[in-house]
Design an enzyme around this catalytic site. Structure first.
Site, PDB file in Angstrom:
ATOM      1  N   LYS A 285       0.964  -0.937  -0.342  1.00  0.00           N
ATOM      2  CA  LYS A 285       0.313  -0.269   0.586  1.00  0.00           C
ATOM      3  C   LYS A 285       0.725   0.905   0.266  1.00  0.00           C
ATOM      4  O   LYS A 285       0.575   2.389  -0.737  1.00  0.00           O
ATOM      5  CB  LYS A 285      -0.522   0.005   1.408  1.00  0.00           C
TER       6      LYS A 285
ATOM      7  N   ARG B 174      -9.295   1.548   9.077  1.00  0.00           N
ATOM      8  CA  ARG B 174      -8.822   0.169   9.648  1.00  0.00           C
ATOM      9  C   ARG B 174      -9.569  -0.586   9.650  1.00  0.00           C
ATOM     10  O   ARG B 174      -9.503  -1.373  10.641  1.00  0.00           O
ATOM     11  CB  ARG B 174      -7.593   0.244   9.859  1.00  0.00           C
TER      12      ARG B 174
ATOM     13  N   ARG C   1      11.165  -5.242   4.716  1.00  0.00           N
ATOM     14  CA  ARG C   1      11.230  -3.630   3.747  1.00  0.00           C
ATOM     15  C   ARG C   1      12.268  -3.029   4.674  1.00  0.00           C
ATOM     16  O   ARG C   1      12.618  -3.358   6.540  1.00  0.00           O
ATOM     17  CB  ARG C   1      10.181  -3.437   5.213  1.00  0.00           C
TER      18      ARG C   1
ATOM     19  N   ARG D 226      11.339  -1.187  11.089  1.00  0.00           N
ATOM     20  CA  ARG D 226      10.115  -1.627  11.558  1.00  0.00           C
ATOM     21  C   ARG D 226      10.319  -2.206  12.679  1.00  0.00           C
ATOM     22  O   ARG D 226      10.077  -3.198  12.216  1.00  0.00           O
ATOM     23  CB  ARG D 226       8.786  -0.911  10.823  1.00  0.00           C
TER      24      ARG D 226
ATOM     25  N   ARG E 205      -0.403  -8.281  14.002  1.00  0.00           N
ATOM     26  CA  ARG E 205      -0.863  -6.761  13.027  1.00  0.00           C
ATOM     27  C   ARG E 205      -1.746  -7.942  11.671  1.00  0.00           C
ATOM     28  O   ARG E 205      -2.909  -7.749  11.525  1.00  0.00           O
ATOM     29  CB  ARG E 205       0.490  -6.718  12.196  1.00  0.00           C
TER      30      ARG E 205
HETATM   31  P1  AMP Z   1       1.234   1.322   8.975  1.00  0.00           P
HETATM   32  O1  AMP Z   1       1.956   2.137   9.041  1.00  0.00           O
HETATM   33  O2  AMP Z   1      -0.179   1.695   8.157  1.00  0.00           O
HETATM   34  O3  AMP Z   1       0.940  -0.270   8.615  1.00  0.00           O
HETATM   35  O4  AMP Z   1       0.150   1.381  10.620  1.00  0.00           O
HETATM   36  C1  AMP Z   1       0.902   1.037  11.171  1.00  0.00           C
HETATM   37  C2  AMP Z   1       0.371   0.850  12.664  1.00  0.00           C
HETATM   38  O5  AMP Z   1       0.552   2.282  13.012  1.00  0.00           O
HETATM   39  C3  AMP Z   1      -0.436  -0.241  12.588  1.00  0.00           C
HETATM   40  O6  AMP Z   1      -0.072  -1.332  12.997  1.00  0.00           O
HETATM   41  C4  AMP Z   1      -0.936   0.314  13.950  1.00  0.00           C
HETATM   42  O7  AMP Z   1      -1.154   0.046  15.424  1.00  0.00           O
HETATM   43  C5  AMP Z   1      -1.083   1.706  13.414  1.00  0.00           C
HETATM   44  N1  AMP Z   1      -2.333   2.726  13.036  1.00  0.00           N
HETATM   45  C6  AMP Z   1      -1.820   3.239  11.696  1.00  0.00           C
HETATM   46  N2  AMP Z   1      -2.780   3.693  10.696  1.00  0.00           N
HETATM   47  C7  AMP Z   1      -3.835   3.194  12.178  1.00  0.00           C
HETATM   48  C8  AMP Z   1      -5.395   3.431  11.937  1.00  0.00           C
HETATM   49  N3  AMP Z   1      -6.372   3.690  10.398  1.00  0.00           N
HETATM   50  N4  AMP Z   1      -6.330   3.128  12.580  1.00  0.00           N
HETATM   51  C9  AMP Z   1      -5.133   2.206  13.602  1.00  0.00           C
HETATM   52  N5  AMP Z   1      -4.158   2.195  14.018  1.00  0.00           N
HETATM   53  C10 AMP Z   1      -3.273   2.899  12.635  1.00  0.00           C
END
Ligand code: AMP
Length: 207
Positions: free
Chosen positions: A14, A89, A123, A153, A164
């Protein structure tokens, strides 16, 4: 330009595809994960709150991320389209989004489990939001956009990845049905190269 939501499991691609879309169409790339990680690095109150959830592979509470996104969408550069990456999400987030925005298309990036594991384990990211994969870095350890040192990360470590993926299945996958019902879902098979996958997405967006 369109208001776009990107759906897909963690590691599907994404972020990479959202960055390409933003560049191609000159629209902002709004990633809640990037915003949260920046806040963690800067040690803000939001960062402190978000860290425990992120490290556990859980979601940050809806009201927190909804507030962040509503603020961001009210900025001037979001008037002519945007790509939302990692938001919504949950169904509650999607419903809140529908109150403040009109989403034109939800692109669901579809990849198999083996691809997810490979993309997550290789990554490397930069604090500026740029994302890389070890297979194309050729041993380089710094960001080609801003020069800073790349890092893994915390939540890409194997013990967190499992949580996750479970969070995704339970809380986020239902959004596929939500946007299908709204008649704006498009599945894109994204198991090709970054460029091949992006060509498919461009076809969807140019329709
Ligand atoms: P990502 O970089 O999109 O994989 O997001 C990393 C982490 O940030 C996720 O595993 C969640 O813990 C948190 N996070 C990111 N976007 C959201 C969202 N829309 N709602 C809740 N938690 C989020």
């Amino acid at each position: 330009m369109k208001n776009i939501v990107m759906l897909g499991a963690p590691g599907a691609g994404k972020g990479t595809q959202s960055a390409l879309i933003a560049k191609e169409y000159g629209i902002p790339h709004i990633s809640t994960g990037d915003i949260l990680r920046r806040n963690i690095k800067e040690g803000t109150e939001l960062g402190k709150l978000a860290k425990s959830y992120i490290d556990a592979g859980a979601l940050v509470p809806d009201e927190v991320v909804i507030g962040i996104v509503a603020d961001r969408l009210s900025e001037a550069d979001a008037k002519n389209g945007y790509v939302l990456d990692g938001f919504p999400r949950t169904i509650a987030q999607a419903e809140a989004l529908d109150k403040v925005a009109k989403i034109d298309v939800a692109i669901n990036i579809v990849v198999g489990f083996d691809v997810i594991v490979n993309r997550l384990s290789g990554r490397r990211v930069c604090v500026c939001g740029a994302t890389y994969h070890t297979s194309t870095l050729g041993g380089r350890t710094t960001c080609s956009v801003c020069g800073k040192e790349l890092f893994i990360r915390d939540d890409d470590k194997p013990e967190t990845v499992k949580a996750r993926l479970e969070t995704y299945e339970k809380q986020t996958a239902p959004l596929i049905g939500y946007y299908a019902n709204a008649g704006i879902l498009v599945d894109v098979d994204a198991t090709g190269t970054i460029e091949q996958d992006f060509e498919k997405i461009k076809k969807v967006l140019n329709d």
